[in-house]
Design a protein around this motif. Structure first.
Motif, PDB file in Angstrom:
ATOM      1  N   PRO A 138       0.805  -1.225   0.000  1.00 54.98           N
ATOM      2  CA  PRO A 138       0.000   0.000   0.000  1.00 54.98           C
ATOM      3  C   PRO A 138       0.838   1.276   0.000  1.00 54.98           C
ATOM      4  CG  PRO A 138      -0.069  -1.031   2.164  1.00 54.98           C
ATOM      5  CD  PRO A 138       0.688  -1.965   1.270  1.00 54.98           C
ATOM      6  N   VAL A 139       0.355   2.253  -0.719  1.00 54.13           N
ATOM      7  CA  VAL A 139       1.010   3.559  -0.765  1.00 54.13           C
ATOM      8  C   VAL A 139      -0.079   4.633  -0.645  1.00 54.13           C
ATOM      9  CG1 VAL A 139       3.010   2.864  -2.129  1.00 54.13           C
ATOM     10  CG2 VAL A 139       0.903   3.525  -3.292  1.00 54.13           C
ATOM     11  N   LEU A 140       0.355   5.875  -0.575  1.00 49.88           N
ATOM     12  CA  LEU A 140      -0.598   6.986  -0.496  1.00 49.88           C
ATOM     13  C   LEU A 140      -0.661   7.680  -1.849  1.00 49.88           C
ATOM     14  CD1 LEU A 140      -2.384   8.861   1.357  1.00 49.88           C
ATOM     15  CD2 LEU A 140      -0.353  10.273   1.606  1.00 49.88           C
ATOM     16  N   TRP A 141      -1.864   7.708  -2.433  1.00 48.82           N
ATOM     17  CA  TRP A 141      -2.069   8.392  -3.702  1.00 48.82           C
ATOM     18  C   TRP A 141      -2.608   9.790  -3.415  1.00 48.82           C
ATOM     19  CZ3 TRP A 141      -0.551   5.987  -8.160  1.00 48.82           C
ATOM     20  CH2 TRP A 141      -0.298   4.618  -8.065  1.00 48.82           C
ATOM     21  N   VAL A 142      -2.059  10.781  -4.116  1.00 45.55           N
ATOM     22  CA  VAL A 142      -2.432  12.164  -3.842  1.00 45.55           C
ATOM     23  C   VAL A 142      -2.977  12.814  -5.109  1.00 45.55           C
ATOM     24  CG1 VAL A 142      -1.582  14.415  -3.095  1.00 45.55           C
ATOM     25  CG2 VAL A 142      -0.606  12.334  -2.118  1.00 45.55           C
ATOM     26  N   ASN A 143      -4.143  13.430  -4.988  1.00 50.77           N
ATOM     27  CA  ASN A 143      -4.691  14.227  -6.081  1.00 50.77           C
ATOM     28  C   ASN A 143      -4.181  15.656  -5.883  1.00 50.77           C
ATOM     29  OD1 ASN A 143      -6.299  15.960  -7.628  1.00 50.77           O
ATOM     30  ND2 ASN A 143      -8.076  14.594  -7.517  1.00 50.77           N
ATOM     31  N   ARG A 144      -3.171  16.031  -6.654  1.00 53.03           N
ATOM     32  CA  ARG A 144      -2.504  17.323  -6.446  1.00 53.03           C
ATOM     33  C   ARG A 144      -3.463  18.491  -6.732  1.00 53.03           C
ATOM     34  NH1 ARG A 144       3.188  17.183  -6.485  1.00 53.03           N
ATOM     35  NH2 ARG A 144       3.216  19.272  -7.385  1.00 53.03           N
ATOM     36  N   ASP A 145      -4.340  18.308  -7.716  1.00 53.23           N
ATOM     37  CA  ASP A 145      -5.275  19.385  -8.062  1.00 53.23           C
ATOM     38  C   ASP A 145      -6.208  19.707  -6.893  1.00 53.23           C
ATOM     39  OD1 ASP A 145      -4.012  19.122 -10.409  1.00 53.23           O
ATOM     40  OD2 ASP A 145      -5.755  18.494 -11.604  1.00 53.23           O
ATOM     41  N   VAL A 178      -9.888   8.652   1.383  1.00 57.28           N
ATOM     42  CA  VAL A 178     -10.644   7.434   1.111  1.00 57.28           C
ATOM     43  C   VAL A 178      -9.638   6.287   1.092  1.00 57.28           C
ATOM     44  CG1 VAL A 178     -10.478   7.635  -1.401  1.00 57.28           C
ATOM     45  CG2 VAL A 178     -12.463   6.498  -0.410  1.00 57.28           C
ATOM     46  N   THR A 179     -10.113   5.070   1.325  1.00 57.33           N
ATOM     47  CA  THR A 179      -9.167   3.957   1.351  1.00 57.33           C
ATOM     48  C   THR A 179      -9.732   2.749   0.620  1.00 57.33           C
ATOM     49  OG1 THR A 179      -7.723   2.614   2.749  1.00 57.33           O
ATOM     50  CG2 THR A 179      -9.979   2.891   3.512  1.00 57.33           C
ATOM     51  N   ALA A 180      -8.838   1.846   0.245  1.00 53.45           N
ATOM     52  CA  ALA A 180      -9.230   0.525  -0.243  1.00 53.45           C
ATOM     53  C   ALA A 180      -8.736  -0.468   0.804  1.00 53.45           C
ATOM     54  CB  ALA A 180      -8.588   0.249  -1.587  1.00 53.45           C
ATOM     55  N   TRP A 181      -9.224  -1.701   0.774  1.00 55.93           N
ATOM     56  CA  TRP A 181      -8.685  -2.797   1.590  1.00 55.93           C
ATOM     57  C   TRP A 181      -8.299  -2.347   3.005  1.00 55.93           C
ATOM     58  CZ3 TRP A 181     -10.042  -6.449  -1.495  1.00 55.93           C
ATOM     59  CH2 TRP A 181      -9.890  -6.316  -2.882  1.00 55.93           C
ATOM     60  N   GLN A 182      -9.300  -1.951   3.788  1.00 53.54           N
ATOM     61  CA  GLN A 182      -9.031  -1.344   5.087  1.00 53.54           C
ATOM     62  C   GLN A 182      -8.233  -2.229   6.046  1.00 53.54           C
ATOM     63  OE1 GLN A 182     -12.859  -0.416   6.713  1.00 53.54           O
ATOM     64  NE2 GLN A 182     -13.777  -2.349   6.143  1.00 53.54           N
ATOM     65  N   SER A 183      -8.536  -3.520   6.096  1.00 50.52           N
ATOM     66  CA  SER A 183      -7.810  -4.368   7.047  1.00 50.52           C
ATOM     67  C   SER A 183      -6.342  -4.509   6.624  1.00 50.52           C
ATOM     68  CB  SER A 183      -8.460  -5.750   7.116  1.00 50.52           C
ATOM     69  OG  SER A 183      -7.607  -6.669   7.762  1.00 50.52           O
ATOM     70  N   TRP A 184      -6.136  -4.713   5.344  1.00 50.37           N
ATOM     71  CA  TRP A 184      -4.782  -4.903   4.825  1.00 50.37           C
ATOM     72  C   TRP A 184      -3.926  -3.660   5.070  1.00 50.37           C
ATOM     73  CZ3 TRP A 184      -2.700  -3.297  -0.336  1.00 50.37           C
ATOM     74  CH2 TRP A 184      -1.462  -3.879  -0.611  1.00 50.37           C
ATOM     75  N   ILE A 185      -4.482  -2.481   4.790  1.00 51.32           N
ATOM     76  CA  ILE A 185      -3.699  -1.260   4.887  1.00 51.32           C
ATOM     77  C   ILE A 185      -3.661  -0.716   6.311  1.00 51.32           C
ATOM     78  CG2 ILE A 185      -3.532   1.144   4.130  1.00 51.32           C
ATOM     79  CD1 ILE A 185      -4.770   0.235   1.451  1.00 51.32           C
ATOM     80  N   CYS A 224     -11.785  12.634  -4.658  1.00 49.84           N
ATOM     81  CA  CYS A 224     -11.102  12.549  -3.372  1.00 49.84           C
ATOM     82  C   CYS A 224      -9.678  13.086  -3.462  1.00 49.84           C
ATOM     83  CB  CYS A 224     -11.073  11.111  -2.883  1.00 49.84           C
ATOM     84  SG  CYS A 224     -12.718  10.448  -2.622  1.00 49.84           S
ATOM     85  N   ALA A 225      -9.198  13.616  -2.341  1.00 55.36           N
ATOM     86  CA  ALA A 225      -7.866  14.218  -2.331  1.00 55.36           C
ATOM     87  C   ALA A 225      -6.786  13.186  -2.042  1.00 55.36           C
ATOM     88  CB  ALA A 225      -7.827  15.346  -1.303  1.00 55.36           C
ATOM     89  N   LEU A 226      -7.001  12.361  -1.015  1.00 50.90           N
ATOM     90  CA  LEU A 226      -5.992  11.383  -0.632  1.00 50.90           C
ATOM     91  C   LEU A 226      -6.615   9.992  -0.663  1.00 50.90           C
ATOM     92  CD1 LEU A 226      -4.435  13.163   2.498  1.00 50.90           C
ATOM     93  CD2 LEU A 226      -3.677  13.295   0.120  1.00 50.90           C
ATOM     94  N   PHE A 227      -5.789   9.000  -1.014  1.00 50.94           N
ATOM     95  CA  PHE A 227      -6.297   7.643  -1.205  1.00 50.94           C
ATOM     96  C   PHE A 227      -5.225   6.655  -0.787  1.00 50.94           C
ATOM     97  CE2 PHE A 227      -7.417   4.386  -4.756  1.00 50.94           C
ATOM     98  CZ  PHE A 227      -8.212   3.654  -3.887  1.00 50.94           C
ATOM     99  N   THR A 228      -5.505   5.833   0.211  1.00 49.20           N
ATOM    100  CA  THR A 228      -4.551   4.774   0.554  1.00 49.20           C
ATOM    101  C   THR A 228      -4.978   3.520  -0.206  1.00 49.20           C
ATOM    102  OG1 THR A 228      -5.858   4.321   2.545  1.00 49.20           O
ATOM    103  CG2 THR A 228      -3.877   5.627   2.826  1.00 49.20           C
ATOM    104  N   GLU A 229      -4.098   3.052  -1.079  1.00 47.55           N
ATOM    105  CA  GLU A 229      -4.428   1.914  -1.942  1.00 47.55           C
ATOM    106  C   GLU A 229      -3.133   1.222  -2.364  1.00 47.55           C
ATOM    107  OE1 GLU A 229      -5.905  -0.404  -3.447  1.00 47.55           O
ATOM    108  OE2 GLU A 229      -6.699   0.062  -5.440  1.00 47.55           O
ATOM    109  N   ILE A 239       3.409  -7.302   1.747  1.00 44.82           N
ATOM    110  CA  ILE A 239       2.822  -7.415   0.421  1.00 44.82           C
ATOM    111  C   ILE A 239       1.371  -7.900   0.450  1.00 44.82           C
ATOM    112  CG2 ILE A 239       4.974  -7.838  -0.767  1.00 44.82           C
ATOM    113  CD1 ILE A 239       4.170 -10.839  -0.718  1.00 44.82           C
ATOM    114  N   GLY A 240       0.714  -7.652  -0.619  1.00 45.26           N
ATOM    115  CA  GLY A 240      -0.552  -8.293  -0.926  1.00 45.26           C
ATOM    116  C   GLY A 240      -0.387  -8.825  -2.333  1.00 45.26           C
TER     117      GLY A 240
END
Lengths: 293, 437
Positions: free
Chosen positions: B146-153, B189-196, B264-269, B305-306
């Motif tokens: 998992p990493v943090l995705w950022v919407n810069r706009d 917002v997040t994906a796969w909450q338990s994993w991350i 969304c601005a930030l996304f953990t996925e 890893i996943g």
């Protein structure tokens, strides 16, 4: 005196029931027997080994508060699905029955949803109520209602009930409509001449005459809501949020095919079989007395 | 008569053709990839088939990860199992427990005499699928972290410097405050909450997720996900959820649609979200390392890893296993792996594939694609960060999802929810322990 037609000898009657008996044996008795047998074991997923545990799977389940909660969820879900699929179906059938022009078209359109597979229906409804792009949730948002079945347990239940009932309305409509056609016109005309208005005629004459159909549909719909709604729940909520829509049959699936715990899953199938069997017997015992054939 | 003879001849040749074609040994490969990933796998298989004449690999899509595993199990029970089965990382303990159903990869390689060096694989990837005494049981295939995705706009729109430091959760919290104050509807917002937010959170801070080295050292492991750090993190997330700073979208990766559409601005996925985000995002985006809590545990340790690995099933002929070995070797060869890594955002599972990608200048052209690699390899994995190996883990994740939903809905405190998750999860672990006996 009863008029009875009997066969001479045993060969022909046995031959005639043989196909049905064979189907029952292969698709019901054999798998049901397997489930009962497996429910006494804790096997590993690959079937390489298993240990006999007697009734432990059952005591484990009945001691689990989350499993007991699934009973309550199932009761609420089945009650609502049965109600929501039968009442509108009856209403539509009565209305379609009154039509003179275009009755065929209405009938066909009303039957269409039945052709949609439950899982597909689930996806359709999920799309309409999608919290981000759904049409319905957008309109609700315009009205100031924040729809979020992903976290709200009541809304999730409502959504799976609607999605499960929708296609079923068509099926019930078909039966009610056929039954309505069989109600003798003379009885209704006599009541009309006596001054009974439409809804009075409906409640005092038509509804009692429909009772065999209503009873049949009640039994069939309860069984439907117990088993066949799996696809809808799987596609829409996956049993969530929390355990709000985890009905018994969904738990059989999740323990058996997500957890690979076939012992517990089999035990649950057995319990489910007993519950539905008991329910059907009760319906026949108590409700059938009030049915006039 | 002549016509009759011709007829026989014609019939004979048509009957013979398929026999001639099946002189190649067929190898069944069941996988869980559809869409773009499915196409990429199909290409790999085609290239392998074209590159040699002895074997034909037939790749079959069997549904999502859980469905593929179930298909494999059902097929094994019926004696129809494929040679190679893709199993997600959560199913690892189930497969390991199935002695007699699976043939360990190190053994397949040894017997076929194929060249095979387990040390060619990235440590954190290899560790997940290797016994404590160093034997590789399955071949790592697609691994992500998992990493943090950022919407810069979105950040810019809210008056925040898009290059702002998002290394720690405290910094993320401040940015979320600013985003909410600016009226953003979906700050995080997040994906796969338990994993991350539980499994990786624990590994990243070097705290245990379960006892017995997260289950690696024994089947009698118990969950330890209700520790101080995890409770504090989930409590904070719950607070953000209540204030509308964290938006919950579902148990899987539903949040991806919200992020890719620019809501969304930030996304953990997962880092493997790269292919989809790159294809769809109509905005300027950024990949950052997963944030951590400053001063908590040994953060930043390494993330885990996943993804999935390839298991070889028992019950086939010796020459077929030679083909399997050849196919697996092909899949982990440097060019195939490097291409896979660049196409999908999955990690390069061998060190050489990572280097080849760097040498080709891919990371310079696509900044951020190496964040996941660096995050995974920044430290030597510890007992808490080499992975998780628990029975019934797919279902335990389901329980964790349910309990977390209770927190996001405000029905339970983080402590109550995680205590309950531990208690319910431990029950499943005890049942699994009995089947493994």
């Amino acid at each position: 005196m009863d008029k009875r037609v009997t066969f001479k000898g045993w060969a022909l009657p046995l031959l005639l029931i043989a196909p049905q008996a064979a189907i029952s044996a292969v698709f019901f008795f054999y798998p049901a027997g397997q489930a009962v047998w497996q429910s006494l074991f804790i096997p590993d997923p690959f079937g390489l080994s298993s240990q006999f545990v007697g009734l432990e799977n059952f005591t484990y389940l009945l001691g689990d508060p989350y499993y007991r909660a699934a009973f309550a969820t199932t009761a609420v879900f089945s009650g609502l699905v049965t109600l929501c699929s039968m009442v509108p179906a009856l209403f539509l059938a009565v209305m379609a029955d009154r039509l003179v022009k275009g009755a065929g078209t209405y009938r066909t359109l009303l039957i269409w949803p039945y052709a949609v597979a439950p899982a597909v229906a689930g996806v359709l409804w999920l799309f309409m109520f999608n919290t981000r792009v759904g049409v319905v949730s957008w309109y609700l948002g315009q009205l100031g209602y924040d729809w979020n079945h992903v976290l709200n347990q009541g809304e999730a239940m409502g959504l799976v009930v609607i999605a499960s009932s929708w296609g079923r309305i068509s099926y019930n409509f078909l039966f009610f409509f056929a039954a309505l056609q069989a109600v003798p016109k003379s009885v209704i005309e006599a009541a009309a001449i006596d001054g009974a208005r439409f809804w009075r005629r409906f409640f005092t004459i038509v509804l009692p005459l429909l009772s065999p159909t209503t009873f049949f549909l009640l039994v069939v719909n309860v069984v439907y809501s117990f088993f066949e709604t799996f696809g809808v729940i799987h596609t829409i909520t996956g049993g969530g949020p929390q355990q709000a829509t985890t009905i018994l049959v969904y738990k059989v699936f999740s323990d058996g095919f997500v957890g690979q715990d076939l012992g517990s899953s089999s035990a649950q199938s057995v319990i489910l079989l007993l519950v539905v069997g008991a329910l059907t017997v009760l319906q026949f015992k108590f409700l059938e007395k009030r049915v006039h054939y | 008569m002549k016509r009759f003879a011709l007829g026989i001849l014609a019939a004979g040749t048509t009957a013979l053709t398929p026999i001639a074609a099946s002189a190649q040994t067929e190898i069944q490969f069941w996988h869980a990839f559809t869409g773009r990933l499915g196409e990429l796998v199909a290409t790999q298989v085609e290239e392998f088939n074209a590159a040699q004449d002895d074997y034909t690999v037939t790749a079959v899509y069997k549904g999502n990860y859980s469905e593929t595993l179930n298909a494999g199990i059902a097929a094994f029970r019926a004696g129809e199992q494929p040679h190679v089965l893709m199993v997600f990382e959560v199913g690892t303990a189930t497969m390991m427990g199935a002695e007699g159903a699976v043939r360990p990869v190190y053994q397949v390689m040894e017997e076929s005499g194929a060249e095979f060096d387990p040390d060619a694989y990235i440590g954190a990837v290899k560790g997940y699928y290797t016994t404590t005494d160093g034997r590789m049981l399955s071949l790592p295939f697609n691994s992500s972290t998992p990493v943090l995705w950022v919407n810069r706009d979105r950040l810019e729109g809210a008056g925040i410097d898009p290059d702002t430091d998002l290394t720690t959760w405290d910094q993320v919290g401040e940015v979320l405050d600013q985003l909410a104050a600016a009226g953003e509807q979906c700050p995080l917002v997040t994906a796969w909450q338990s994993w991350i937010h539980l499994e990786n959170l624990s590994a990243y801070h070097d705290v245990p997720f379960a006892s017995q080295e997260n289950g690696f050292a024994g089947a009698d492991a118990e969950l330890m996900l209700n520790g101080e750090l995890q409770v504090a993190h989930i409590a904070k997330m719950g607070e953000w959820a209540k204030d509308g700073k964290f938006v919950y979208t579902g148990r899987r990766n539903e949040g991806g649609a919200n992020f890719r559409s620019g809501d969304c601005a930030l996304f953990t996925e997962s880092s493997a979200g790269y292919a989809g985000i790159k294809a769809e995002a109509g905005f300027d985006f950024d990949v950052r390392p997963l944030p951590y809590w400053e001063g908590a545990g040994n953060a930043p340790q390494n993330t885990i890893i996943g993804g999935a690995s390839l298991w070889v099933m028992e019950g086939h002929e010796a020459p077929e296993y030679e083909g399997v070995a050849e196919f697996l070797n092909y899949l982990s060869s440097t060019p195939v792996q490097a291409q896979w890594h660049q196409d999908t955002g999955y990690l390069p599972i061998t060190i050489a594939a990572g280097e080849a990608t760097r040498d080709a200048g891919f990371y310079d052209e696509n900044p951020g694609t190496d964040v996941a690699v660096m995050q995974m390899t920044r430290n030597e994995p510890t007992a808490n960060s080499k992975g998780i190996r628990l029975g019934s883990f797919d279902q335990i994740r389901g329980i964790i999802d349910e309990e977390l939903e209770a927190v996001w809905a405000g029905d339970k405190t983080a402590q109550e929810a995680l205590d309950s998750a531990k208690e319910r999860g431990d029950q499943l672990l005890r049942r699994f322990e009995r089947t493994a006996r």
